[in-house]
Design a protein around this motif. Sequence first.
Motif, PDB file in Angstrom:
ATOM      1  N   VAL A 155      -3.031  -2.180  -5.612  1.00  0.00           N
ATOM      2  CA  VAL A 155      -2.188  -2.863  -4.626  1.00  0.00           C
ATOM      3  C   VAL A 155      -2.228  -4.374  -4.864  1.00  0.00           C
ATOM      4  N   LEU A 171       0.837  -1.201   0.000  1.00  0.00           N
ATOM      5  CA  LEU A 171       0.000   0.000   0.000  1.00  0.00           C
ATOM      6  C   LEU A 171       0.871   1.250   0.000  1.00  0.00           C
ATOM      7  N   ARG A 206       2.522   1.863  -3.349  1.00  0.00           N
ATOM      8  CA  ARG A 206       1.563   2.350  -4.351  1.00  0.00           C
ATOM      9  C   ARG A 206       1.219   3.809  -4.096  1.00  0.00           C
TER      10      ARG A 206
END
Length: 112
Positions: A88, A26, A29
Amino acid sequence: MAEIIPLQRSPRPTPRDVEPLWRDALGDRLRRLRHERGERLADTAERAGVSPQYLSEIERGLKEPSSEMIAAVAGALDVTLIELTAAVVDDLRAQASERAAVGCRADFALAA
């Protein structure tokens, strides 16, 4: 006299063998999205209503943000939670494929 045979220890997993955590994927990204927009950490953090330090920790995978925080940062980057989650997941799948390919090449090398 008995012979001493050393025990074989199983090798420790290398970082390449370890499955990445969701918070790491996460954070990666989110950082990529922010960089694609050409934004500073402080700009995105201000729009999301979080401190730049906290956003930095999220991006580095050091914090496990709540769903509300993830939604706030996603909104600040003009992406929906669905888009962010799908991206993700795609990143995690790509990493899993790379790990499998590396393992497969290692197996063939050992067999040779």
